[in-house]
Motif scaffolding. Structure first.
Motif, PDB file in Angstrom:
ATOM      1  N   ILE A  13      -8.721 -14.044   1.370  1.00  0.00           N
ATOM      2  CA  ILE A  13      -8.677 -13.959  -0.095  1.00  0.00           C
ATOM      3  C   ILE A  13      -9.410 -12.716  -0.564  1.00  0.00           C
ATOM      4  O   ILE A  13      -8.919 -11.969  -1.414  1.00  0.00           O
ATOM      5  N   ASP A  14     -10.587 -12.470   0.001  1.00  0.00           N
ATOM      6  CA  ASP A  14     -11.386 -11.304  -0.369  1.00  0.00           C
ATOM      7  C   ASP A  14     -10.619 -10.002  -0.106  1.00  0.00           C
ATOM      8  O   ASP A  14     -10.575  -9.110  -0.949  1.00  0.00           O
ATOM      9  N   ALA A  15      -9.989  -9.913   1.059  1.00  0.00           N
ATOM     10  CA  ALA A  15      -9.206  -8.725   1.394  1.00  0.00           C
ATOM     11  C   ALA A  15      -8.028  -8.547   0.438  1.00  0.00           C
ATOM     12  O   ALA A  15      -7.733  -7.417   0.010  1.00  0.00           O
ATOM     13  N   GLY A  16      -7.375  -9.636   0.087  1.00  0.00           N
ATOM     14  CA  GLY A  16      -6.246  -9.562  -0.842  1.00  0.00           C
ATOM     15  C   GLY A  16      -6.658  -9.106  -2.227  1.00  0.00           C
ATOM     16  O   GLY A  16      -5.983  -8.276  -2.848  1.00  0.00           O
ATOM     17  N   VAL A  17      -7.777  -9.613  -2.709  1.00  0.00           N
ATOM     18  CA  VAL A  17      -8.283  -9.212  -4.031  1.00  0.00           C
ATOM     19  C   VAL A  17      -8.661  -7.736  -4.019  1.00  0.00           C
ATOM     20  O   VAL A  17      -8.319  -6.983  -4.939  1.00  0.00           O
ATOM     21  N   LYS A  18      -9.350  -7.288  -2.969  1.00  0.00           N
ATOM     22  CA  LYS A  18      -9.740  -5.873  -2.874  1.00  0.00           C
ATOM     23  C   LYS A  18      -8.512  -4.962  -2.831  1.00  0.00           C
ATOM     24  O   LYS A  18      -8.491  -3.908  -3.474  1.00  0.00           O
ATOM     25  N   ALA A  19      -7.484  -5.361  -2.090  1.00  0.00           N
ATOM     26  CA  ALA A  19      -6.254  -4.564  -2.006  1.00  0.00           C
ATOM     27  C   ALA A  19      -5.560  -4.499  -3.361  1.00  0.00           C
ATOM     28  O   ALA A  19      -5.061  -3.443  -3.767  1.00  0.00           O
ATOM     29  N   ALA A  20      -5.519  -5.617  -4.078  1.00  0.00           N
ATOM     30  CA  ALA A  20      -4.887  -5.647  -5.398  1.00  0.00           C
ATOM     31  C   ALA A  20      -5.639  -4.764  -6.389  1.00  0.00           C
ATOM     32  O   ALA A  20      -5.014  -4.038  -7.176  1.00  0.00           O
TER      33      ALA A  20
END
Length: 60
Positions: A13-20
């Motif tokens: 989730i953290d990686a997805g939020v950072k990428a977004a």
């Protein structure tokens, strides 16, 4: 769900939020649009040129 599964999910989730967030910032930069961020507890608006400067500092 085990604690290990929770940690893995949290990382995804953290990686997805950072990428977004990175994609949204890059889109604003490419379109020449400003963004507003928090800096030292205050809202600061950055121009697209300032976004580029910050990205270059982070990539160095």
């Amino acid at each position: 769900m085990t604690e290990e599964e929770m940690k893995k999910l949290h990382c995804k989730i953290d990686a997805g939020v950072k990428a977004a967030i990175a994609a949204a910032i890059e889109r604003h930069r490419k379109l020449g649009q400003s963004i507003s961020i928090m800096r030292e507890g205050k809202v600061v608006t950055l121009t697209s040129d300032e976004i580029t400067a910050i990205q270059n500092q982070q990539n160095s």
